[in-house]
Motif scaffolding. Structure first.
Motif, PDB file in Angstrom:
ATOM      1  N   UNK A  88      26.033  50.818  45.448  1.00  0.00           N
ATOM      2  CA  UNK A  88      27.523  50.463  45.749  1.00  0.00           C
ATOM      3  C   UNK A  88      28.006  50.368  47.037  1.00  0.00           C
ATOM      4  N   UNK A  89      27.303  50.914  48.058  1.00  0.00           N
ATOM      5  CA  UNK A  89      27.720  50.774  49.389  1.00  0.00           C
ATOM      6  C   UNK A  89      27.105  49.717  49.883  1.00  0.00           C
ATOM      7  N   UNK A  90      26.000  49.134  49.499  1.00  0.00           N
ATOM      8  CA  UNK A  90      25.143  47.984  49.764  1.00  0.00           C
ATOM      9  C   UNK A  90      25.755  46.706  49.155  1.00  0.00           C
ATOM     10  N   UNK A  91      26.919  46.867  48.260  1.00  0.00           N
ATOM     11  CA  UNK A  91      27.509  45.754  47.390  1.00  0.00           C
ATOM     12  C   UNK A  91      26.351  45.180  46.354  1.00  0.00           C
ATOM     13  N   UNK A  92      25.316  46.043  45.870  1.00  0.00           N
ATOM     14  CA  UNK A  92      24.497  45.630  45.065  1.00  0.00           C
ATOM     15  C   UNK A  92      24.577  46.317  43.675  1.00  0.00           C
ATOM     16  N   UNK A  93      25.692  46.894  43.401  1.00  0.00           N
ATOM     17  CA  UNK A  93      26.104  47.513  42.019  1.00  0.00           C
ATOM     18  C   UNK A  93      26.596  46.793  41.139  1.00  0.00           C
ATOM     19  N   UNK A  94      26.843  45.525  41.185  1.00  0.00           N
ATOM     20  CA  UNK A  94      27.497  44.543  40.438  1.00  0.00           C
ATOM     21  C   UNK A  94      26.614  44.031  39.297  1.00  0.00           C
ATOM     22  N   UNK A  95      27.070  43.233  38.461  1.00  0.00           N
ATOM     23  CA  UNK A  95      26.348  42.403  37.770  1.00  0.00           C
ATOM     24  C   UNK A  95      26.429  41.042  37.775  1.00  0.00           C
ATOM     25  N   UNK A  96      26.982  40.585  38.837  1.00  0.00           N
ATOM     26  CA  UNK A  96      27.400  39.164  39.194  1.00  0.00           C
ATOM     27  C   UNK A  96      28.959  38.894  39.411  1.00  0.00           C
ATOM     28  N   UNK A  97      29.171  37.711  39.685  1.00  0.00           N
ATOM     29  CA  UNK A  97      30.575  37.496  40.242  1.00  0.00           C
ATOM     30  C   UNK A  97      31.586  38.245  39.041  1.00  0.00           C
ATOM     31  N   UNK A  98      32.597  38.427  39.644  1.00  0.00           N
ATOM     32  CA  UNK A  98      33.703  39.032  38.659  1.00  0.00           C
ATOM     33  C   UNK A  98      33.470  40.380  37.776  1.00  0.00           C
ATOM     34  N   UNK A  99      32.276  41.312  38.372  1.00  0.00           N
ATOM     35  CA  UNK A  99      31.971  42.162  37.699  1.00  0.00           C
ATOM     36  C   UNK A  99      31.982  43.253  38.539  1.00  0.00           C
ATOM     37  N   UNK A 100      32.161  44.630  38.148  1.00  0.00           N
ATOM     38  CA  UNK A 100      32.125  45.767  39.053  1.00  0.00           C
ATOM     39  C   UNK A 100      31.816  46.977  38.294  1.00  0.00           C
ATOM     40  N   UNK A 101      31.267  47.803  39.141  1.00  0.00           N
ATOM     41  CA  UNK A 101      30.876  49.070  38.392  1.00  0.00           C
ATOM     42  C   UNK A 101      32.161  49.796  38.308  1.00  0.00           C
ATOM     43  N   UNK A 102      32.890  50.193  37.309  1.00  0.00           N
ATOM     44  CA  UNK A 102      34.051  50.585  37.194  1.00  0.00           C
ATOM     45  C   UNK A 102      33.936  52.234  37.452  1.00  0.00           C
ATOM     46  N   UNK A 103      32.865  52.596  37.050  1.00  0.00           N
ATOM     47  CA  UNK A 103      32.769  54.411  36.835  1.00  0.00           C
ATOM     48  C   UNK A 103      31.853  54.515  36.133  1.00  0.00           C
ATOM     49  N   UNK A 104      31.713  55.715  35.673  1.00  0.00           N
ATOM     50  CA  UNK A 104      30.825  56.477  34.737  1.00  0.00           C
ATOM     51  C   UNK A 104      31.403  57.486  33.948  1.00  0.00           C
TER      52      UNK A 104
END
Length: 326
Positions: free
Chosen positions: A248-264
């Motif tokens: 997440x800190x490296x900006x590598x936790x997404x699955x592509x454009x307009x996606x985000x790791x919302x939580x768990x």
């Protein structure tokens, strides 16, 4: 004026605790006299220990089963799915097949069809804190149930077998996700009465869901506003949260454009990260990004350096947004 208490005679004193012939105390109704002979009600005597044992929560009830992550997903995430089950000692001759189902009509714990096949419901309330033992008890009862009848949940013995004891540990666990609940019946078009009404309600409430094929236990689902990917992961919680924080800190936790790791969230002892997806991103479009993320996650899990201050902040954010389902 208070009534004088009659002195207790030898004959009216409670008897000393008396075990059953086999050394165990039989289970009776909560308000009945305890079979040990103490003179107290069962719930205030030996029933107290039994109740404490019954409510003790087993944190990871599916641990050790093949496909533990998928068991958790079918219990908590997936509306309609089935998976064949294989017993260690094989099925009785009059039981052609045994199938796990997410949910059954009227929330029956199990169902034995007219042809002898058995469906075991997973998404049910259970009487104790050990989901595995409760399901094993219903499973065992269903194998001898009258064909053509639902199977009710009975009393679970504190020393009874668990799923890990009765299922074949070598048999793979392969779920099939369904669009609706027609798998309840051999011919759903002929359903009538309460079963037909239950089927209609269940289908109307089912959230479209698909299981990804390129990674384990990742489930895409569609909602009116956005889509989500919910991924049950087997890694130890602390190590997984550290790895997610690094990404997440490296900006590598997404699955592509307009996606985000919302939580768990935490379910049955495992962590389930959740991604928000754009409405146009279906299950097929998730396959490659999810596989690439799995590679990044494996690398992050292997990192040995301490978290940076930015990574610690990311971890704190993930932890604060985490909820526990079970």
């Amino acid at each position: 004026m208070a009534t004088k208490r009659r002195p207790r005679t030898q004959s009216s004193a409670p008897a000393a605790p008396r075990p059953a012939a086999d050394g165990e105390i039989p289970v009776v109704g909560a308000r009945e006299p305890c079979p040990c002979g103490s003179g107290r009600r069962y719930k205030a005597c030996h029933g107290r220990a039994a109740a404490q044992a019954a409510t003790e929560l087993v944190r990871r009830p599916f641990e050790g089963l093949p496909g533990e992550c998928d068991w958790v997903a079918l219990r908590e995430l997936v509306p309609a799915a089935t998976a064949p089950l294989t017993l260690r000692d094989g099925l009785p001759e009059d039981v052609p097949s045994l199938t796990l189902a997410t949910v059954l009509p009227m929330a029956w714990p199990a169902l034995r069809r007219d042809d002898g096949t058995v469906l075991l419901g997973l998404q049910n309330d259970t009487p104790t804190g050990d989901l595995s033992r409760d399901l094993a008890a219903v499973l065992t009862d269903s194998l001898t149930a009258t064909p053509g009848s639902p199977v009710a949940a009975g009393r679970t013995s504190s020393d009874g077998p668990r799923l890990q004891d009765v299922l074949d540990p070598e048999a793979p666990f392969v779920p099939t996700v369904h669009e609706g609940f027609e798998f309840w019946l051999d011919d759903a078009e002929k359903a009538t009465g309460e079963v037909a009404a239950s089927l209609e309600r269940a289908n109307a409430a089912a959230v479209p869901t698909s299981r990804l094929t390129g990674v384990e236990a990742a489930y895409w689902c569609q909602t009116p506003t956005k889509n989500h990917l919910r991924w049950v992961m087997p890694h130890p919680e602390e190590a997984l949260l550290d790895a997610l924080a690094r990404l997440h800190a490296a900006g590598a936790a997404t699955l592509g454009d307009e996606t985000r790791l919302a939580g768990s969230f935490r379910a049955h002892g495992l962590i389930v990260p959740v991604w928000d997806l754009p409405g146009a991103m279906g299950a097929e479009e998730c396959e490659k990004p999810a596989a690439a993320f799995a590679e990044r996650l494996a690398e992050a899990l292997g990192a040995a350096t301490p978290l940076t201050s930015e990574e610690r902040r990311a971890r704190s954010g993930l932890t604060n947004r985490q909820i526990t389902l079970s």
